[in-house]
Design a protein around this motif. Structure first.
Motif: not given
Length: 123
Positions: A4, A23, A28-29, A31, A40-42, A46, A48, A70
């Motif tokens: 991350y 994002l 991304a949202s 986490s 945030y993660s996709q 993946r 962070l 990003l």
């Protein structure tokens, strides 16, 4: 290699609102979070991206020459994320467009001055 990347911010609710919107444009949202940070993660497995109030509680500062890049799922997502960032008060550091043979890139500084790049790489 990267698990991350975290950047310092001064106001977690304000920064979270900014990053929730920007994002989302690249898939991304949120986490996980605490009273000091928001990740945030996709998706699973993946890297962070995180925002945080500095641990030492000193003022968060943006590094000169430091930038977070990003990954976006498409050229259109690069443009959408950049437009959303500018709409929400970001400062342009390079409008969306191709950069050499590499792909589509857009650069901006968030409300705390952190420099970010949203990119779609030609692979």
């Amino acid at each position: 290699m990267i698990n991350y990347h975290m950047i310092g911010i001064t106001d977690l609710p304000k920064a979270s609102t900014f990053y929730d919107s920007v994002l989302a444009e690249i898939g991304a949202s949120r986490s996980h979070n605490s009273e000091r940070y928001q990740f945030y993660s996709q998706g699973e497995n993946r890297p962070l991206f995180a925002i945080c109030i500095p641990y030492n509680e000193d003022i968060a500062t943006a590094g000169n020459g430091t930038m977070t890049a990003l990954s976006a799922p498409s050229k259109e997502a690069v443009h959408a994320a950049y437009a959303k960032a500018i709409e929400l008060g970001a400062v342009c550091e390079g409008a969306p467009g191709p950069r050499g043979q590499f792909g589509e890139f857009a650069y901006f500084r968030d409300p705390d001055g952190n420099k970010l790049c949203v990119s779609y790489l030609n692979r």
